[in-house]
Design an enzyme around this catalytic site. Structure first.
Site, PDB file in Angstrom:
ATOM      1  N   GLU A 178       0.840  -1.204   0.000  1.00  0.00           N
ATOM      2  CA  GLU A 178       0.000   0.000   0.000  1.00  0.00           C
ATOM      3  C   GLU A 178       0.869   1.246   0.000  1.00  0.00           C
ATOM      4  OE1 GLU A 178      -3.720   0.015   2.140  1.00  0.00           O
ATOM      5  OE2 GLU A 178      -3.024   1.780   3.255  1.00  0.00           O
ATOM      6  N   TYR A 221     -11.663  -5.027  11.216  1.00  0.00           N
ATOM      7  CA  TYR A 221     -10.818  -4.742  12.371  1.00  0.00           C
ATOM      8  C   TYR A 221     -10.778  -5.972  13.266  1.00  0.00           C
ATOM      9  CZ  TYR A 221     -11.525  -0.004  10.706  1.00  0.00           C
ATOM     10  OH  TYR A 221     -11.562   1.129   9.920  1.00  0.00           O
ATOM     11  N   PHE A 269       0.752   5.789  -0.399  1.00  0.00           N
ATOM     12  CA  PHE A 269      -0.056   7.004  -0.375  1.00  0.00           C
ATOM     13  C   PHE A 269       0.612   8.064  -1.239  1.00  0.00           C
ATOM     14  CE2 PHE A 269       2.921   7.608   3.143  1.00  0.00           C
ATOM     15  CZ  PHE A 269       3.352   8.928   2.961  1.00  0.00           C
TER      16      PHE A 269
END
Length: 776
Positions: free
Chosen positions: A115, A254, A117
């Site tokens: 991942e 979660y 950003f």
């Protein structure tokens, strides 16, 4: 990260940063030290976008006002740079769904995903591309994720990063999308843009608690009852309804339960289960978890889903999300904000090495690797492919160590796996002294032209090369050669091995939130954008409804005294070093100069000092005092005149801006003064040439066997990037009050009047010099 609330700046320990680049300083006999060079990689990133290309050992370094600490590099060859490119050939891309790719894997195989950003600055964005290419080649991820800012605040940058991943690098890309606080028009446009880019994978997230009144787009059509966006399940339904099965849609989960408030009062998996069932039944194709370190909690989570009586999770694969531990302070902060627990036994291991950032990183590699092995055991019961998602924070070293050590990297072709070893270079001499060459056993630099095949060669003009192995003609230098891009070499570089490894991981140690604006990791590590990161009820409880500037003073002072857990610009308390200047900060805030960041001066304390220490053992650390604060415009005019006095030139550096974008700094003042002097007073202020930007190292350390490390720098690019967010937070704060209310008007008026100022005092031996200057 899926749903983690983290910030770009903090009031706490206010010297958190990332490692830095090398500075340009001329030295004797035509030999020079090279600042890292950047060149544009894409036409759309041309402004400020540059490519890092530097090499270095550290024979000498020193400290100067306005200059960061420097790695001096002796070179005897021409420093070859790739040419400017207006277009980059795109890799033919296949429109693949993540579910199809996982289904095609052999049973019991492993895969990983990464991942990223969008960095806050153009230079950080451009430097990320090389890192992406290296990590793609070395780690072979099945897919990559690109984060999405609150309310679509990073929409353009997120799509641009997704385009690089999907079309230029040929990576299957999954684009994050948040449904709340984002206009319907922007959502529809983003999904259409994703189709154009060949992106078929979406991670549907809720985002910030919805505030439709503030974020409503007047051009949006009125939503029908079944299209109101409040939860991620609403976004899943919307995508499936309007685009059918074109997109593979993932959702977040979660393992320990999601905590809506600032403390985990309602946090439990049982509380979350109905919402997770709804997301899957709405059409979600896979589940990706939030970061976690409690493996027992994860095992309970996966078993609960597999055994759920609804059967909703029977055919949905679950990808655990893992975050490498980059530094002690960062992981403490991240787990606090995401409410992910670190078991006491693991925390004890980190506590034992917390004074040595390098050991913390490597202990973190060991901890995450152990978690992966446990997850493999848990998932082996199903014999399905086992996936692992890494929240990279745009860094590569720790991820590379973990992936290679746990055998997550899929096998490649013989050409990818073979090692390429360059021959040794002859020893070169400068002024009678030998200079280390760039030969690295087992590694290979990428070759951009025949002039670098099999090694970098000096380009000689107007003559035939006398030694073709070490010289090339200009015409030869322009001919492209096939690059050596073996995976073994790439992994070694990503892990920081050799000179090329130092280039690749220059911003890796120590990692933090206030580093070099050129770093791919510069910015908010969750890509979340401007946000208060608290709910409206929490904000009202913390800060009430201020009506006067005295009320604002009180909020900042109470935070300094530990009576408030957060202010809009920081959701954290203070570190112990703030005690040394707390009285000065309270005095400053009592004047209505509201501080956002600061640190005291430190002169050569040992690196294991309980308060100021950082980095490896047996080192010494230094700090320049600085403070960053909001100041009313009338007060700023007085302070500005003082800071511009000639006798302040080598005492302080400052940067200042307002919400309208007006900017002034020591650099602009000194540049104009020099131009005026050169012209003997003739129109110096109107000189159209750009000013010369300075880079200020405000925290540095000297350690045995290492280059000087500078984890915190302050410069114009990073200051400007942060200021946009800092002023935006005033508006976010104002939005929680009714339009036209006294509080809303006060906060918006303050935003328009205030200046954000950062003042750095160069004399780190004089502990009170900064404060004496401000309080005169």
């Amino acid at each position: 990260m899926t749903g983690t609330v983290t910030r770009g700046r903090s009031l706490g320990k206010q010297h958190l940063g990332g490692a830095n680049r090398t500075a340009v300083l001329p030295i004797c006999d035509g030999t020079r030290c090279h600042r890292d060079h950047w060149l544009p990689r894409r036409a759309s990133l041309r402004q400020g976008a540059k490519e890092a290309k530097g090499f270095g050992e550290l024979p000498h370094a020193t400290s100067f006002p306005g200059v960061q600490h420097s790695t001096i590099t002796l070179t005897t060859h021409i420093h070859r740079l790739s040419p400017y490119r207006t277009e980059i050939p795109t890799i033919p891309y296949t429109m693949e769904k993540i579910t199809d790719k996982v289904a095609a894997l052999p049973p019991d195989s492993n895969y990983l995903s990464l991942e990223f950003f969008p960095p806050k600055t153009a230079m950080g964005f451009a430097n990320l591309r090389d890192r992406l290419e290296r990590m793609a080649r070395g780690l072979k991820p099945l897919f990559v994720n690109v984060t999405w800012g609150a309310g679509g605040s990073t929409a353009q940058k997120s799509l641009e990063l997704a385009e690089i991943c999907q079309r230029e690098l040929g990576l299957t890309t999954c684009l994050h999308l948040t449904c709340t606080n984002m206009s319907r028009r922007l959502l529809d446009k983003t999904l259409e843009d994703a189709k154009v880019l060949g992106i078929r994978n979406i991670l549907a997230l809720r985002g910030d608690p919805p505030r439709a009144a503030e974020y409503h787009d007047e051009n949006d059509p009125e939503p029908t009852d079944d299209e109101e966006f409040s939860w991620a399940a609403d976004l899943v339904r919307y995508v499936k309804k309007n685009h059918g099965d074109y997109f593979c849609v993932g959702v977040a989960a979660y393992p320990e339960g999601h905590a809506e408030e600032s403390h985990p009062r309602e946090q439990s998996l049982e509380h979350d289960l109905p919402y997770l069932v709804e997301k899957v039944q709405a059409g979600a194709d896979f589940i990706m978890t939030q970061l976690f370190f409690d493996i027992d909690a994860y095992e309970h989570f996966e078993n609960t889903l597999r055994e759920h009586p609804s059967g909703a999770f029977k055919d949905v694969f679950i990808i655990p999300g893992l975050m490498p531990i980059q530094s002690y302070q960062m992981i403490k902060r991240t787990t606090k904000l995401s409410h992910a627990k670190i078991p006491p036994a693991l925390m004890a291991r980190l506590d034992a090495v917390k004074g040595d950032d390098e050991k913390v990183k490597m202990e973190g590699v060991a901890i995450v690797s152990e978690i992966i092995e446990r997850i493999k055991e848990i998932k082996s019961r199903t014999h399905a492919p086992r996936g692992f998602h890494f929240y990279t924070l745009n860094l590569e070293k720790a991820v590379a160590f973990i992936a290679q050590g746990t055998n997550l990297i899929p096998p490649g072709t013989p050409e990818e796996d073979e090692s390429a070893i360059l021959p040794d270079f002859p020893q070169l001499m400068i002024n009678g002294s030998s200079v280390p060459t760039r030969s690295i056993q087992g590694l290979s630099t990428r070759k951009g032209s025949i002039g670098s095949d099999p090694r970098d060669r000096v380009i000689v003009a107007n003559q035939r090369p006398s030694h073709p192995d070490y010289e090339a003609s200009p015409s030869e230098a322009g001919l492209m050669a096939e690059p050596v891009k073996t995976r073994a070499n790439t992994l070694a570089i990503s892990e920081g091995e050799g000179v090329l490894g130092r280039e690749a991981t220059w911003d890796d140690f120590p990692n933090g939130r206030w580093g070099d604006a050129r770093s791919p990791a510069y910015g908010q590590i969750d890509g979340y954008g401007v946000s208060l990161h608290v709910t409206v009820p929490q904000a009202l409880q913390l800060w009430g409804s201020p009506k006067t500037t005295e009320d604002i003073n009180n909020i900042f002072i109470r935070h300094l005294k530990g009576e408030l857990s957060a202010i809009p610009w920081s959701e954290e308390g203070f570190n112990t070093e703030t005690e040394a200047i707390r009285d000065n900060l309270i005095k400053l805030n009592s004047k209505g100069w509201w501080s956002l960041a600061s640190q005291p001066a430190v002169n050569g304390l040992r690196s294991n000092d309980d308060t100021f220490g950082w980095g490896p053992q047996n080192g010494f650390v230094f700090q320049k005092a600085f403070v960053e604060f909001f100041i009313p415009s009338a007060d700023w005019r007085v302070l500005e005149a003082k800071l511009k006095q000639p006798d302040m030139k080598d005492v302080v550096c400052f940067y200042a801006t307002n919400a309208a974008g007006d900017f002034v700094s020591t650099d602009t003042v000194n540049f104009r003064a020099r131009m005026a002097a050169d012209a003997e007073g003739a129109a110096g202020e109107a000189d159209p040439r750009p000013h010369e930007p300075s880079t200020n190292a405000v925290t540095w350390g000297v350690f045995p066997g290492k280059e000087i490390l500078t984890p915190t720098i302050i410069e114009e690019v990073s200051f400007r990037a942060w200021s946009d967010e800092a002023f935006g937070i005033w508006s976010e704060w104002a939005k929680i009050y009714g339009k036209g209310s006294d509080t809303q008007k006060l906060l918006e008026d303050l935003k328009e009047d205030l200046w954000l100022v950062n003042v750095i005092h160069h004399d780190y031996v004089e502990k009170d010099g900064l404060w004496a200057l401000l309080f005169q």
